[in-house]
Design a protein around this motif. Structure first.
Motif, PDB file in Angstrom:
ATOM      1  N   HIS A  35      13.444  27.279  50.491  1.00 24.92           N
ATOM      2  CA  HIS A  35      12.049  27.706  50.622  1.00 24.92           C
ATOM      3  C   HIS A  35      11.113  27.110  49.575  1.00 24.92           C
ATOM      4  O   HIS A  35       9.900  27.122  49.757  1.00 24.92           O
ATOM      5  CB  HIS A  35      11.954  29.235  50.550  1.00 24.92           C
ATOM      6  N   VAL A  36      11.677  26.651  48.467  1.00 33.51           N
ATOM      7  CA  VAL A  36      10.794  26.157  47.394  1.00 33.51           C
ATOM      8  C   VAL A  36      10.955  24.647  47.173  1.00 33.51           C
ATOM      9  O   VAL A  36       9.969  23.908  47.244  1.00 33.51           O
ATOM     10  CB  VAL A  36      11.045  26.935  46.071  1.00 33.51           C
ATOM     11  N   ASN A  94       3.584  24.788  48.299  1.00 35.79           N
ATOM     12  CA  ASN A  94       3.654  24.768  49.758  1.00 35.79           C
ATOM     13  C   ASN A  94       3.266  26.095  50.386  1.00 35.79           C
ATOM     14  O   ASN A  94       3.291  26.228  51.599  1.00 35.79           O
ATOM     15  CB  ASN A  94       5.080  24.402  50.194  1.00 35.79           C
ATOM     16  N   MET A  95       2.937  27.085  49.563  1.00 27.94           N
ATOM     17  CA  MET A  95       2.619  28.412  50.095  1.00 27.94           C
ATOM     18  C   MET A  95       1.186  28.804  49.756  1.00 27.94           C
ATOM     19  O   MET A  95       0.673  28.428  48.701  1.00 27.94           O
ATOM     20  CB  MET A  95       3.570  29.462  49.502  1.00 27.94           C
ATOM     21  N   PHE A 112       6.395  36.274  48.326  1.00 26.65           N
ATOM     22  CA  PHE A 112       7.705  35.630  48.157  1.00 26.65           C
ATOM     23  C   PHE A 112       8.780  36.595  47.632  1.00 26.65           C
ATOM     24  O   PHE A 112       9.849  36.730  48.221  1.00 26.65           O
ATOM     25  CB  PHE A 112       7.576  34.417  47.230  1.00 26.65           C
ATOM     26  N   PHE A 118       3.977  28.291  44.053  1.00 25.07           N
ATOM     27  CA  PHE A 118       4.656  27.391  44.987  1.00 25.07           C
ATOM     28  C   PHE A 118       3.590  26.608  45.752  1.00 25.07           C
ATOM     29  O   PHE A 118       2.819  27.204  46.521  1.00 25.07           O
ATOM     30  CB  PHE A 118       5.557  28.187  45.927  1.00 25.07           C
ATOM     31  N   THR A 163      17.937  30.189  48.586  1.00 22.54           N
ATOM     32  CA  THR A 163      16.525  30.476  48.872  1.00 22.54           C
ATOM     33  C   THR A 163      15.627  29.507  48.104  1.00 22.54           C
ATOM     34  O   THR A 163      14.631  29.006  48.642  1.00 22.54           O
ATOM     35  CB  THR A 163      16.188  31.942  48.475  1.00 22.54           C
ATOM     36  N   PRO A 222      10.674  22.132  50.783  1.00 21.39           N
ATOM     37  CA  PRO A 222       9.318  21.956  51.333  1.00 21.39           C
ATOM     38  C   PRO A 222       8.395  21.162  50.403  1.00 21.39           C
ATOM     39  O   PRO A 222       7.481  20.504  50.869  1.00 21.39           O
ATOM     40  CB  PRO A 222       8.802  23.396  51.487  1.00 21.39           C
ATOM     41  N   VAL A 260      12.115  37.965  49.549  1.00 23.59           N
ATOM     42  CA  VAL A 260      13.462  37.787  48.990  1.00 23.59           C
ATOM     43  C   VAL A 260      14.198  39.132  48.984  1.00 23.59           C
ATOM     44  O   VAL A 260      15.391  39.206  49.270  1.00 23.59           O
ATOM     45  CB  VAL A 260      13.370  37.205  47.559  1.00 23.59           C
TER      46      VAL A 260
END
Lengths: 278, 353
Positions: free
Chosen positions: A195-196, B89-90, B98, B87, A191, A199, B102
């Motif tokens: 996801h981190v 990108n978020m 997040f 993060f 993950t 990206p 998860v």
């Protein structure tokens, strides 16, 4: 006054530099447009694109480039991540290894590969073959072993560019803290990577991928010695027998490279914004 | 049994002992600060609770379970970092979601919890922004919301205010404390800023070179420091050696000046040398009324510090700082003048070392 003088010199040097790069390119373009006597036209381009060999070799090189990029990412991203996170003391060694393709010519590499992978692995002091040579791995007349070998070779040639691009990308985002933040939120290794990390280094990945693409599509030595019909050897052969078509294809290759650079600029600009203040 | 128990925990990196035999019990809902200078082991201790470092020896128990060797992503612990660690990108909402994603929570649950958290930190209008579009204070609030969204058993804060400017720091620490109290969550806060630790905590653990120097409420830590390190690290302090004259009566001789200490000199004999500490604000001019421990000093310097005026005095050959409130009626002696100052016997602290 002094400042203006300096500025004038800067412009002169800039102009000289621009001419140095633009003039040969212009000459290539101009030459490629003069296939027909006394007319300017795109005949060289039409002829070049109409050659089925061009389509075949170009497609093959593109497929090989895509495979090389994917396998490189799968191998290099976790390596760079692990070195940055857990083995910072190994960084110098890894960097040294990634620079080796700069000092080992492709011809040495390919001969080494042929020597190692085209001979069977025997039990020492006997004639008993343990593993058949990789180059003899053929599936339905498809020389799978040779293709595996050329992808591995391409990966080595592209290693300095891909590793550096990925490593630089990881430097711009605080990989360690982002990993720890993800872990504290319950994320597992996959993950975190998917996801981190990925990206947030996508611009670097893209630049590494495009550089790899440029290397693979134009590569001649590995493909020639491994006996594979790819775009590099095709262009080389074309240059020996034809005059205008190679110029046309060279110009197209330049345009493709510029397009790739443009995409890198665009994406890295966007990522610079999203990753700017962390 | 305590909610979070850190027992005999030590951490070594090679030959260096970073944390040495750390013992602490934290009750549910308690806010505890680890306070100390750089390299004292406070962050390493916090990281051991988070699971990012494994103790060399010792045990960490959380709500009755041994979590000493449990991986960080298997502990239900929320962490806030100095660098926010959002993060990039978020968006704000995606960052907060997040941990819930998860945990494979349902979309409705995630949406509801994210809204709750965004409301908690008052950033409703910023939900769809990326971290780079927020200020440092806003980013840290998002980080807090993200950590709280997963209902952690313990909230760990690693110098979360250090990267912020002074004004935001004060308002955000109040906000953190208020949220922590309203949710009743157990929290450990690491800081090197004594004011931060004293203002926000139920208890403060003062650390030095890997060891706990003192544990107590902010009031105890400030007013009754046990060691000279704590006394010097927390607030400003005057220290001097003194000889015990009368152990039973708490009478000391400080370079020729007779001083009465109410904190007592039990266990000491006549003639023993002890370390005495007096906070600058415990001094006052004798004309202001108090008449205990009266002594004469020479004014060496006067410094205006806004609400406080610091007077540097030479008393019995020792330099002392005296702080007095800056008020319009304040009468100050001139530099070089002699004046009488006084301090109560309660103000005279006897330090362990």
């Amino acid at each position: 006054m002094k400042l203006k003088f300096k500025s004038l010199w800067s412009w002169i040097w800039f102009l000289i530099g621009t001419l140095y790069f633009i003039l040969p390119l212009y000459a290539t373009l101009d030459f490629s447009l003069r296939m027909e006597r006394d007319t300017i036209g795109f005949k060289a381009y039409r002829v070049a694109f109409a050659d089925p060999k061009f389509v075949e070799t170009f497609a093959r090189s593109n497929i090989l480039a895509v495979i090389t990029i994917i396998v490189s990412i799968i191998l290099i991203v976790p390596t760079a991540y692990w070195v940055r996170l857990r083995l910072p003391q190994a960084r110098r060694i890894v960097e040294f290894i990634t620079l080796l393709p700069f000092v080992i010519p492709a011809i040495i590499l390919v001969f080494g590969m042929i020597r190692v992978f085209s001979t069977p692995v025997r039990i020492p002091f006997t004639d008993i073959i343990l593993i058949q040579p990789l180059t003899t791995l053929i599936v339905n007349k498809f020389h799978l072993g040779t293709y595996i070998l050329i992808v591995a070779g391409y990966m080595i040639l592209a290693l300095p560019y891909m590793y550096r691009a990925v490593d630089t990308g990881m430097r711009t985002v605080d990989v360690r803290t982002l990993t720890e933040a993800s872990q504290s939120l319950g994320a597992n290794g996959f993950t975190i990577m998917w996801h981190v990390i990925l990206p947030n280094i996508r611009a670097s990945l893209l630049s590494g991928a495009l550089l790899t693409y440029a290397i693979v599509v134009g590569e001649v030595v590995l493909a020639s010695f491994l006996g594979l019909d790819t775009f590099g050897p095709y262009l080389f052969l074309l240059g020996q027998h034809r005059a205008y078509e190679p110029s046309a294809l060279t110009f197209v290759a330049f345009l493709l490279t510029w397009a790739a650079m443009g995409i890198i600029q665009l994406v890295s600009g966007e990522q610079g914004q999203t990753a700017g203040a962390h | 049994m305590a909610y979070l128990s850190i027992s005999n925990v030590s951490k070594q990196f090679g030959d260096t002992t970073v944390v040495d035999n750390f013992n602490l019990d934290i009750e549910k809902g308690e806010f505890v600060s680890f306070l100390g200078p750089s390299g004292c082991g406070k962050t390493t201790t916090l990281r051991m609770v988070a699971g990012f470092e494994i103790p060399t020896t010792g045990q960490i128990m959380l709500d009755g379970s041994d979590i000493t060797d449990v991986a960080p992503n298997q502990r239900n612990v929320g962490m806030i970092f100095q660098s926010y660690a959002l993060f990039p990108n978020m968006t704000v909402a995606q960052n907060i979601a997040f941990g819930l994603r998860v945990r494979k929570e349902t979309d409705d649950m995630v949406k509801q919890r994210v809204q709750e958290m965004i409301a908690l930190i008052h950033l409703e209008e910023h939900a769809n922004k990326y971290p780079f579009q927020l200020s440092g204070g806003q980013q840290q609030r998002v980080s807090l919301a993200r950590a709280l969204a997963i209902h952690p058993q313990v909230l760990l804060l690693d110098e979360p205010l250090s990267a912020l400017d002074a004004k935001i720091r004060v308002s955000l620490r109040a906000e953190i404390r208020s949220i922590q109290k309203s949710l009743g969550i157990t929290a450990i806060f690491v800081t090197h800023d004594q004011e931060e630790a004293l203002s926000i905590s139920d208890r403060v653990v003062v650390m030095n070179v890997g060891e706990m120097e003192q544990v107590g409420t902010p009031f105890e830590i400030y007013n009754f420091p046990k060691t000279s390190f704590v006394a010097n690290f927390v607030g400003s302090l005057n220290t001097s050696k003194a000889t015990v004259v009368d152990p039973a009566g708490g009478i000391l001789d400080m370079n020729g000046i007779r001083v009465h200490s109410e904190s007592g000199v039990q266990g000491k004999k006549k003639g023993d040398v002890v370390m005495v500490a007096i906070r600058p604000e415990r001094f006052s001019f004798s004309w202001e009324g108090k008449k205990e421990n009266v002594t004469e000093g020479t004014v060496e310097n006067i410094t205006f510090l806004g609400s406080v005026v610091r007077v540097q005095l030479l008393i019995g050959g020792i330099k002392f700082n005296m702080d007095t409130f800056n008020r319009p009626s304040l009468t100050l002696p001139k530099i070089g003048e002699k004046c009488e100052v006084t301090f109560s016997s309660k103000a005279v602290l006897i330090l362990d070392d």
